[in-house]
Design a protein around this motif. Sequence first.
Motif, mmCIF file in Angstrom:
data_model
loop_
_atom_site.group_PDB
_atom_site.id
_atom_site.type_symbol
_atom_site.label_atom_id
_atom_site.label_comp_id
_atom_site.label_asym_id
_atom_site.label_seq_id
_atom_site.Cartn_x
_atom_site.Cartn_y
_atom_site.Cartn_z
ATOM 1 N N GLU A 150 0.935 -1.329 -0.125
ATOM 2 C CA GLU A 150 -0.025 -0.107 -0.091
ATOM 3 C C GLU A 150 0.700 1.162 0.136
ATOM 4 O O GLU A 150 0.671 1.981 -1.052
ATOM 5 N N GLY A 151 1.672 1.331 1.011
ATOM 6 C CA GLY A 151 2.686 2.449 0.954
ATOM 7 C C GLY A 151 3.680 2.734 -0.467
ATOM 8 O O GLY A 151 3.600 3.788 -0.801
ATOM 9 N N SER A 152 4.122 1.632 -0.831
ATOM 10 C CA SER A 152 4.636 1.568 -1.961
ATOM 11 C C SER A 152 3.931 2.226 -3.326
ATOM 12 O O SER A 152 4.393 2.871 -4.111
ATOM 13 N N LYS A 153 2.911 1.730 -3.555
ATOM 14 C CA LYS A 153 1.794 2.159 -4.332
ATOM 15 C C LYS A 153 1.538 3.562 -4.310
ATOM 16 O O LYS A 153 1.585 4.266 -5.423
ATOM 17 N N VAL A 183 7.514 3.155 4.212
ATOM 18 C CA VAL A 183 7.469 2.536 2.796
ATOM 19 C C VAL A 183 7.041 3.618 1.877
ATOM 20 O O VAL A 183 7.529 3.689 0.658
ATOM 21 N N PHE A 184 6.019 4.552 2.068
ATOM 22 C CA PHE A 184 5.754 5.450 1.280
ATOM 23 C C PHE A 184 6.954 6.643 0.807
ATOM 24 O O PHE A 184 7.080 6.813 0.016
ATOM 25 N N ALA A 185 7.654 6.810 2.069
ATOM 26 C CA ALA A 185 8.685 7.681 2.145
ATOM 27 C C ALA A 185 9.654 7.204 0.987
ATOM 28 O O ALA A 185 10.185 7.751 0.354
ATOM 29 N N ALA A 186 9.926 6.098 1.240
ATOM 30 C CA ALA A 186 11.153 5.423 0.333
ATOM 31 C C ALA A 186 10.818 5.349 -1.121
ATOM 32 O O ALA A 186 11.468 5.692 -1.710
ATOM 33 N N SER A 187 9.579 4.876 -1.297
ATOM 34 C CA SER A 187 8.973 4.827 -2.705
ATOM 35 C C SER A 187 8.773 6.030 -3.565
ATOM 36 O O SER A 187 9.317 6.273 -4.450
ATOM 37 N N PHE A 244 -5.049 24.601 2.715
ATOM 38 C CA PHE A 244 -3.703 23.705 2.318
ATOM 39 C C PHE A 244 -4.275 23.487 0.611
ATOM 40 O O PHE A 244 -5.188 23.159 0.418
ATOM 41 N N ALA A 245 -3.016 23.982 -0.249
ATOM 42 C CA ALA A 245 -3.314 24.099 -1.453
ATOM 43 C C ALA A 245 -3.093 22.714 -2.225
ATOM 44 O O ALA A 245 -3.148 22.576 -3.405
ATOM 45 N N GLY A 246 -2.041 21.644 -1.575
ATOM 46 C CA GLY A 246 -1.654 20.615 -2.135
ATOM 47 C C GLY A 246 -2.542 19.401 -2.057
ATOM 48 O O GLY A 246 -3.753 19.507 -1.915
ATOM 49 N N ARG A 247 -1.815 18.324 -2.707
ATOM 50 C CA ARG A 247 -2.690 17.281 -2.771
ATOM 51 C C ARG A 247 -2.838 16.446 -1.356
ATOM 52 O O ARG A 247 -1.774 16.650 -0.607
ATOM 53 N N ILE A 248 -3.918 15.938 -0.785
ATOM 54 C CA ILE A 248 -3.842 15.210 0.462
ATOM 55 C C ILE A 248 -4.170 13.642 0.210
ATOM 56 O O ILE A 248 -5.118 13.432 -0.526
ATOM 57 N N LEU A 249 -2.858 12.993 0.925
ATOM 58 C CA LEU A 249 -3.009 11.364 0.432
ATOM 59 C C LEU A 249 -3.119 10.601 1.760
ATOM 60 O O LEU A 249 -2.695 11.348 2.782
ATOM 61 N N THR A 250 -3.814 9.692 1.885
ATOM 62 C CA THR A 250 -3.881 9.040 3.066
ATOM 63 C C THR A 250 -4.134 7.575 2.638
ATOM 64 O O THR A 250 -3.999 7.052 1.764
ATOM 65 N N VAL A 251 -4.292 6.938 3.973
ATOM 66 C CA VAL A 251 -4.166 5.370 3.837
ATOM 67 C C VAL A 251 -5.649 4.728 3.965
ATOM 68 O O VAL A 251 -6.765 5.409 3.857
ATOM 69 N N SER A 252 -5.576 3.534 3.831
ATOM 70 C CA SER A 252 -6.793 2.587 3.686
ATOM 71 C C SER A 252 -7.763 2.816 4.983
ATOM 72 O O SER A 252 -9.095 2.465 5.034
ATOM 73 N N ALA A 253 -7.088 3.012 5.949
ATOM 74 C CA ALA A 253 -7.979 3.214 7.373
ATOM 75 C C ALA A 253 -9.112 4.396 7.130
ATOM 76 O O ALA A 253 -10.222 4.181 7.685
ATOM 77 N N PHE A 254 -8.786 5.213 6.121
ATOM 78 C CA PHE A 254 -9.746 6.160 6.133
ATOM 79 C C PHE A 254 -10.885 5.653 4.954
ATOM 80 O O PHE A 254 -12.011 6.446 4.967
ATOM 81 N N ALA A 255 -10.798 4.667 4.482
ATOM 82 C CA ALA A 255 -11.749 4.136 3.311
ATOM 83 C C ALA A 255 -13.091 3.524 4.015
ATOM 84 O O ALA A 255 -13.891 3.189 3.040
#
Length: 403
Positions: A150-153, A183-187, A244-255
């Motif tokens: 998930e983080g890599s994607k 994992v997100f940061a590395a990807s 905030f003007a940028g993109r907001i990205l989050t994890v599946s816990a929010f789904a």
Amino acid sequence: MPRTKLPATLKFLALLLLMVGVVTGCKKKDQVVFGVVLPLSGESAIYGTPIAQGIEIALADLQKLPDAPEMVLEIVDSEGDPEKGKALLEELYTNGARAAIGGVTTPEALAMVEVADRNNRVLISPSASARELTGISRNFYRVWPSDSREGSKMGQYAALDLKLETAAILAADSTYAEGIQSVFAASFQQNGGEITEMIVYPKNTDDLTALVERVVSVKPDGVYIADYADTVVEIIKLLKEQGFAGRILTVSAFAAPQAIAAAGGAAEQVFITAPQYAPEATDNAMIVSFVETYQGKFQESPGVYAAHGYDAMLVAYHAMQNGGDRGSNFWKGMRSISELQGVTGLLQFDEKGDPTKFPRVYFMTEGKTVDHQRWRKAEMEKIKERLNEINRERKRILDEGKS
């Protein structure tokens, strides 16, 4: 009143019929008990409740199959407490549960694996995703993809598809958040992005406003939020309130549908990674039946957590039917699962107990969760068609001018 005396032959026949009736009346199909340990109250009930409802729908469907034994679910409430989850799981195994579904959150799953190993019983998690759970035990399986995927994607998608050059990270100080944000940061960095701000905050902090202000002040192209639903909702609202003007990205816990509803209009244009699940797929009879039954019973549409509850029960049933005839060898049945059709796609597991499926990137638009790649393709088709219409109209006008 005088008794009527039966002839000996009739006496024998009556006794025989009585014996047959007793045997037939007492005979029952073997009963199989499955334990289910879920957070049905507390903060994590936002995940546990729909999972339980998905399991319930699956059991009703499976019980209709001609070769199905009588199945009983022993469902208990962990309240989201790992220690309580351990104790309840121990009790379920002791009382004869052939296998168990549970470990909704990472802390619960990590604690409950110990019990599964001590009892040599299988534990199937419907939603725990921490990397630490990969290969943790022969007895542990999960139907939800690992955080590593998930983080890599999301990291790759943010850099290559959304074209973000910089990103900030807001992550809780927890096993779940630490694993997925790293994992997100590395990807993201491997694909050319730069992490300009990394903020790790204690669980249940009262200082979210100050943390969000810090993120807004450094003006990243995007911010990645790693936490459970309640805090993610609060952070998204604060980011929108502060412009905030940028993109907001989050994890599946929010789904979870309840989380998205709680965020309201602030959820618009938020990007989420989540396992593949298409409740709108009208060409898939299994999904159509699941959605219709769920809506009829619970008066709401089944989200991704309900779907994974359904599939967890589906996996438990087929493992039981294909080698898992006892609790001590249930893992053999689990290893027999191959390309089993579930409502979240084909189900099978690698040698470490992880599902062989990958998450997708979704985003919120007009109150709906939409696969972003498919949405973007559809939008491009609309633009292309509009340009074709313009060109046809221009040609028509030119042709009329010539005549």
